[in-house]
Design an enzyme around this catalytic site. Structure first.
Site, short mmCIF file in Angstrom:
data_model
loop_
_atom_site.label_atom_id
_atom_site.label_comp_id
_atom_site.label_asym_id
_atom_site.label_seq_id
_atom_site.Cartn_x
_atom_site.Cartn_y
_atom_site.Cartn_z
N GLU A 57 0.94 -1.24 -0.12
CA GLU A 57 0.06 0.12 0.01
C GLU A 57 0.87 1.23 -0.15
O GLU A 57 0.64 2.36 -0.60
CB GLU A 57 -0.99 -0.12 1.39
CG GLU A 57 -1.95 -1.23 1.30
CD GLU A 57 -1.47 -2.62 1.54
OE1 GLU A 57 -0.21 -2.63 2.09
OE2 GLU A 57 -2.23 -3.52 1.08
N HIS A 126 -11.69 -6.16 7.95
CA HIS A 126 -12.24 -5.62 6.82
C HIS A 126 -13.53 -4.86 7.05
O HIS A 126 -14.62 -5.03 6.40
CB HIS A 126 -12.69 -6.80 6.03
CG HIS A 126 -11.65 -7.81 5.40
ND1 HIS A 126 -11.10 -8.80 6.37
CD2 HIS A 126 -10.85 -7.94 4.28
CE1 HIS A 126 -10.10 -9.31 5.79
NE2 HIS A 126 -9.88 -8.89 4.68
#
Lengths: 335, 417
Positions: A57, A126
């Site tokens: 990321e 999540h």
């Protein structure tokens, strides 16, 4: 159109109009993204316009900053907002400050898309809603759409914006509006007015809120999934609430917020993110400063509990319509 | 000296790596160069990294096609019949466990599942190279570490079901186990974070004069994360007693391993730039995994520092129950994988050794499936994600801190618990 289709449509049109728009992230190329938001874009625009990246990321955002500095318009995807943290230094120290520290010589017209929020039994990795981690960083704009229409219009505006925009996509809304009643059948966007999305180039200005539902008794400030939960909560309580969909958290449309609260005299702030130091604290502070003499009750907040997002207790954690209704009733009982 | 003129160069182009084949094409692993079993040398554990660079570019293999254990990595393994049978049994347990949990997910008894199909040898064999008290820092595809440490299946199922017996109290996604007692560090779910933590744990053991070692785990895709590179530099600098495992199963969800590997020939080669000895091993060969694990463990225990091991394997199933691999790779690709089925390869070895037979194998499959099913019945009698006994919602507020601060206590009361 679903929110996924609306996002894909926005990316497609942006890429078609402007060859500087480059889309990349984990699994976004050949496969088209784990949520399918970039499906077909690589085939249509070629592998240097839409491609898969290594699982980094930091790398995705850092490379995006470099491309933006070069003169392109990167739209990068972080697979889940919960995976954003390795990129945080690049976002906070670099993307957000590049214009300032170079006195406008270098800029970062980049969009960082990331699915956020809960409601899918995703547990702590999540489900997170990290918007306050971005609104606390000056130099960033933070956007959270609540419908396919908003997703398309705001994403296209974000791509055209000259500064870095964090674009949080409430994943529970991808395939249908979600009013918080998890045990009821899922509704589809095609049966919802905001599932109707204008064709072609379409923008909604950043920094502008919308009144999701007009009302007179109390103002509810919400964004993303909670815009829908706010309305079902008001229905459950039988209260004539005015629901403001903030759409852009920063810069905030304070005018729409204050006009509503001055009218209703009461304000409830909602978010899925944990309560303490959440964006709701900023909203509550602004409302009390701007509307103090109009308020008939203290500004109230309903938010996620201050715990990590649990798996089995998803629905005890999620601030659903029952909690919203209860808070609305309590607000109206205040004299 | 004159500078090059601006704007007169050749137009540049960007390289976007692609896998050999995509859906609709014929699987092709001809690019995977596989040496014959038994042909790769086994250096002394004191060997300097630059003397054994070749081991990062080959594949260490022990079991040959005839099921024999051959070559220098087989010598010295000295496994009893009981050890070998236990190894087979661990792998044979993991497979039906996965199969039952996958079905349970489809039946909505849980939200999510991740299977090991094709990768059973790696975690099952590696655990046998460690001693009690050593610590693994696993990813979500090393449940064999628990099974080979005799962790109760029913407890694993309780975690998958988030039921009242779940040791982590329904907080984590299914398969995110945790067991300090069994040398299994709590799984994060955020990729690669555990890799540097394993190095830190090993440094802690060394600082304390302890004799415990750590094992870090990561997949091919996640080696792209910065945590991986931080782990290698710390492990190298401090010669931490840690084994740095990379499971290269070819696919990171839809992304083929070439995206993370880049121009490096192999993942094992990543170790060389850090001065870390690196082995590349047949991950579908139970004995090769065990032999390499023991070699690395010996180095760690002799204070010789870290070892990096790449296990070459293939993820035969989907990444998770949320994934459909036929969208990005040929459906027949797993059948074409040249390193075979780890269970059958060990089975064939036991048969060649004369302590096992095809009939006993079939019988054992049935017995193990019956055991797994019985455990599953018991676990389901306690509860599943949406039914039966589940952790109390009151638990949701515990363990945020050692002592619950007043604001959380207020929120718990507000929530009605």
């Amino acid at each position: 159109m679903t929110m996924i289709e609306a996002i894909r449509d926005a990316l497609d049109i942006a890429m078609g109009r402007d060859s500087r728009v480059i889309v990349f992230g984990e699994d976004v190329g050949y496969f088209g993204g784990v949520f399918r938001c970039t499906a077909g874009l690589q085939r249509k625009y070629g592998p240097t316009r839409c491609f898969d990246t290594p699982i980094s990321e930091l790398g995705i955002v850092g490379a995006g900053i470099g491309m933006a500095a070069y003169g392109l318009r990167p739209v990068v995807e972080i697979q889940f907002a919960d995976y954003m943290y390795p990129a945080y230094d690049q976002i906070v120290s670099e993307a957000a400050r590049l214009r300032y520290r170079s006195a406008g010589e270098f800029t970062c017209p980049m969009v960082v898309r990331m699915p956020s929020g809960g409601g899918i039994f995703g547990a702590q990795t999540h489900s997170q809603s990290p918007e306050a981690l971005f609104t606390h960083v000056t130099g960033l704009k933070t956007v959270v759409p609540s419908s396919p229409r908003a997703a398309k219009g705001l994403l296209m505006a974000a791509i055209e914006d000259p500064d870095p925009v964090i674009f949080l996509e409430p994943k529970r809304l991808y395939n249908g509006p979600f009013d918080g009643y998890h045990d009821r059948p899922v509704t589809a966007w095609k049966n919802h007015p905001l599932g109707e999305v204008p064709e072609g180039h379409f923008t909604l200005p950043l920094g502008r809120a919308e009144i999701a539902r007009p009302g007179r008794s109390v103002t509810v400030l919400a964004y993303g999934t909670m815009v829908h939960v706010a309305q079902s909560g008001a229905d459950a309580a039988g209260i004539d609430a005015e629901v403001i969909d903030l759409q852009t958290l920063l810069p905030l449309d304070l005018e729409t917020v204050t006009a509503s609260v001055r009218k209703t005299g009461r304000c409830l702030v909602l978010h899925e993110a944990t309560l303490t130091s959440g964006f709701g604290a900023e909203l509550a502070a602004l409302v009390q400063a701007e509307c103090f003499y109009h308020l008939e009750a203290p500004v109230a907040r309903v938010a996620g509990w201050d715990t990590p997002y649990p798996h089995v207790h998803e629905w005890q954690y999620f601030p659903g319509p029952a909690r919203v209704a209860e808070a609305l009733r309590a607000l109206l009982e205040e004299v | 000296m004159t500078r090059p003129q601006a704007g007169t160069g050749t137009p540049l182009s960007l390289t976007i790596p692609e896998p050999e084949v995509r859906p609709g094409e014929t699987p092709d692993f001809s690019h995977v160069s596989i040496p014959r079993a038994g042909t790769v040398r086994r250096p002394e554990t004191v060997a300097a990294p630059d003397e054994i660079r070749d081991l990062a570019f080959t594949i260490i293999r022990v079991l040959n096609r005839e099921g024999q254990a051959v070559g220098p990595w087989a010598e010295g393994l000295d496994l009893s019949d009981a050890d070998l049978l236990a190894g087979l049994r661990h792998m044979m347990g993991l497979r039906p466990f996965d199969a039952r949990m996958l079905i349970a997910q489809r039946q909505q008894k849980t939200s999510f599942y991740m299977q090991h199909l094709g990768e059973e040898a790696i975690s099952c064999a590696f655990q046998r190279a460690l001693a009690p008290g050593d610590m693994n820092f696993p990813t979500y595809r090393q449940a064999g570490l628990l099974i080979a440490a005799d962790y109760p299946l029913r407890k694993m199922m309780a975690q998958v079901y988030s039921n009242a017996e779940d040791p982590v109290r329904g907080r984590q996604l299914p398969v995110f186990y945790s067991s300090k007692e069994h040398g299994f560090f709590s799984i994060s779910g955020n990729l690669a974070t555990q890799y540097i933590q394993a190095v830190g744990w090993a440094m802690g053991s060394a600082i304390s004069g302890d004799d415990k070692i750590a094992a870090a785990w990561i997949g091919d895709g996640s080696t792209a994360e910065s945590d991986f590179h931080a782990a290698l530099v710390f492990a190298s600098t401090y010669k931490a007693p840690v084994i740095l495992n990379i499971v290269n199963n070819q696919w990171a969800i839809s992304t083929f391993q070439g995206i993370a590997r880049g121009g490096a020939g192999t993942f094992a080669a990543r170790g060389l730039g850090f001065g870390i000895p690196a082995l590349r091993v047949d991950g579908n060969d139970y004995l090769a995994v065990l032999a390499a694990g023991r070699w690395a463990a010996e180095r760690a225990r002799r204070n010789l520092g870290p070892t990096l091991i790449e296990y070459v394997t293939y993820r035969a199933g989907g990444h998770s129950t949320s994934d459909d691999p036929t969208a990005y790779r040929p459906a027949e690709e797993s059948k074409a994988w040249p390193l075979g089925d780890p269970v059958l390869r060990l089975r064939n070895h036991l048969i060649a050794r004369g302590i096992w037979s095809e009939e006993r194998h079939v019988q054992a499959e049935a017995e193990i499936l019956a055991e797994v099913s019985a455990e599953q019945k018991q676990a389901e009698a306690v509860g599943t994600l949406h039914h039966g006994q589940r952790p109390s919602p009151r638990d949701m507020f515990d363990d945020v801190y050692a002592e619950m601060p007043p604001h959380l206590l207020r929120q718990r009361h507000e929530a009605g618990f």
